[in-house]
Design an enzyme around this catalytic site. Structure first.
Site, PDB file in Angstrom:
ATOM      1  CB  ALA A 104      80.215  31.588  15.663  1.00  0.00           C
TER       2      ALA A 104
ATOM      3  NE  ARG B  47      87.814  29.069  13.010  1.00  0.00           N
ATOM      4  CZ  ARG B  47      87.166  29.540  14.064  1.00  0.00           C
ATOM      5  NH1 ARG B  47      87.428  29.084  15.274  1.00  0.00           N
ATOM      6  NH2 ARG B  47      86.257  30.458  13.926  1.00  0.00           N
TER       7      ARG B  47
ATOM      8  CD  GLU C 163      81.919  35.117  26.889  1.00  0.00           C
ATOM      9  OE1 GLU C 163      81.317  35.727  27.814  1.00  0.00           O
ATOM     10  OE2 GLU C 163      81.765  35.388  25.691  1.00  0.00           O
TER      11      GLU C 163
ATOM     12  CG  ASN D 205      86.127  29.986  22.764  1.00  0.00           C
ATOM     13  OD1 ASN D 205      85.200  30.648  22.278  1.00  0.00           O
ATOM     14  ND2 ASN D 205      87.365  30.041  22.295  1.00  0.00           N
TER      15      ASN D 205
ATOM     16  NE  ARG E  63      88.516  38.242  14.948  1.00  0.00           N
ATOM     17  CZ  ARG E  63      88.203  36.952  14.822  1.00  0.00           C
ATOM     18  NH1 ARG E  63      88.209  36.178  15.913  1.00  0.00           N
ATOM     19  NH2 ARG E  63      87.905  36.432  13.656  1.00  0.00           N
TER      20      ARG E  63
ATOM     21  CE1 TYR F 247      89.684  32.766  16.799  1.00  0.00           C
ATOM     22  CE2 TYR F 247      89.768  31.987  14.527  1.00  0.00           C
ATOM     23  CZ  TYR F 247      89.137  32.715  15.524  1.00  0.00           C
ATOM     24  OH  TYR F 247      87.971  33.387  15.256  1.00  0.00           O
TER      25      TYR F 247
ATOM     26  N   PRO G  86      81.581  25.882  18.052  1.00  0.00           N
ATOM     27  CG  PRO G  86      80.134  27.246  16.852  1.00  0.00           C
ATOM     28  CD  PRO G  86      80.397  26.731  18.238  1.00  0.00           C
ATOM     29  CG  ASN G  87      83.747  26.764  12.808  1.00  0.00           C
ATOM     30  OD1 ASN G  87      83.587  25.896  11.960  1.00  0.00           O
ATOM     31  ND2 ASN G  87      82.917  27.789  12.939  1.00  0.00           N
TER      32      ASN G  87
ATOM     33  CG  HIS H 241      85.817  35.124  23.303  1.00  0.00           C
ATOM     34  ND1 HIS H 241      85.010  34.376  22.475  1.00  0.00           N
ATOM     35  CD2 HIS H 241      85.016  35.656  24.245  1.00  0.00           C
ATOM     36  CE1 HIS H 241      83.759  34.475  22.896  1.00  0.00           C
ATOM     37  NE2 HIS H 241      83.734  35.241  23.973  1.00  0.00           N
TER      38      HIS H 241
ATOM     39  CG  HIS I  70      79.533  36.693  18.463  1.00  0.00           C
ATOM     40  ND1 HIS I  70      80.147  37.348  19.507  1.00  0.00           N
ATOM     41  CD2 HIS I  70      80.520  35.981  17.845  1.00  0.00           C
ATOM     42  CE1 HIS I  70      81.446  37.059  19.505  1.00  0.00           C
ATOM     43  NE2 HIS I  70      81.692  36.218  18.510  1.00  0.00           N
TER      44      HIS I  70
HETATM   45  C1  DQA Z   1      86.340  33.062  19.266  1.00  0.00           C
HETATM   46  C2  DQA Z   1      85.861  34.399  18.701  1.00  0.00           C
HETATM   47  C3  DQA Z   1      84.539  34.243  17.974  1.00  0.00           C
HETATM   48  O1  DQA Z   1      84.090  35.500  17.485  1.00  0.00           O
HETATM   49  C4  DQA Z   1      84.703  33.282  16.821  1.00  0.00           C
HETATM   50  O2  DQA Z   1      83.451  33.073  16.187  1.00  0.00           O
HETATM   51  C5  DQA Z   1      85.353  32.007  17.191  1.00  0.00           C
HETATM   52  C6  DQA Z   1      86.410  31.986  18.187  1.00  0.00           C
HETATM   53  C7  DQA Z   1      87.729  33.155  19.912  1.00  0.00           C
HETATM   54  O3  DQA Z   1      88.095  32.227  20.637  1.00  0.00           O
HETATM   55  O4  DQA Z   1      88.462  34.120  19.685  1.00  0.00           O
HETATM   56  O5  DQA Z   1      85.044  30.969  16.620  1.00  0.00           O
HETATM   57  O6  DQA Z   1      85.424  32.645  20.273  1.00  0.00           O
END
Ligand code: DQA
Length: 146
Positions: free
Chosen positions: A78, A19, A99, A75, A108, A24, A11-12, A101, A81
């Site tokens: 969110a 964003r 995985e 990736n 963070r 990022y 997501p996102n 990130h 978690h």
């Molecule tokens: C993320 C880190 C996550 O905590 C966050 O919710 C994201 C992006 C990262 O790529 O750093 O959406 O996965």
């Protein structure tokens, strides 16, 4: 199947590049996906990329990868978690899972320090920006050729 890598983004991440660029970066998801496709070609691999803001859609794509893909780079954003369901789906996949990130989740908020997916992943890359996807792809190539 022997050389297809599924690249999943949660997501996102469709907003990558727009964003919170201080966290990022400014590279878009489309750019990341095309960089991965180009590197995969050099490594003798192929990629299929999929992003969704919906947990179930990601689960369906992991199930499909069981039949089509040699490895998964994910990736989970969110959902890292929160999602036992993603952990379970990835556990049904037999090949390597890496995985990624973009940010260093360990630097963070505390709620980002735990990822359900990490307990299934062969490796985790965090804090290398979008370059992390390319590093994961290189690692995937060595895992698959071992
Ligand atoms: C993320 C880190 C996550 O905590 C966050 O919710 C994201 C992006 C990262 O790529 O750093 O959406 O996965």
């Amino acid at each position: 199947m022997a050389n297809l890598i599924t690249i999943l983004n949660g997501p996102n991440l469709n907003l990558l590049g727009q964003r919170e660029p201080e966290k990022y970066g400014t590279t878009t998801l489309a750019e990341v996906e095309s960089q991965c496709a180009a590197l995969a070609g050099e490594l003798g691999l192929a990629t299929e990329a999929f992003q969704s803001n919906h947990e179930g859609a990601l689960l369906d794509r992991i199930h499909a990868a069981r039949e089509t893909s040699a490895g998964i780079i994910i990736n989970p954003a969110a959902y890292s978690h929160t999602s036992v369901a993603l952990f379970d789906a990835l556990s049904s996949f037999e090949g390597p899972v890496l995985e990624v990130h973009i940010s260093n989740i360990h630097r963070r908020e505390a709620f980002r320090h735990h990822s359900y997916v990490s307990a299934r992943a062969e490796g985790v890359i965090a804090g290398f920006g979008t370059e992390g996807y390319l590093l994961a792809l290189r690692r995937m190539a060595s895992l698959l050729s071992a």
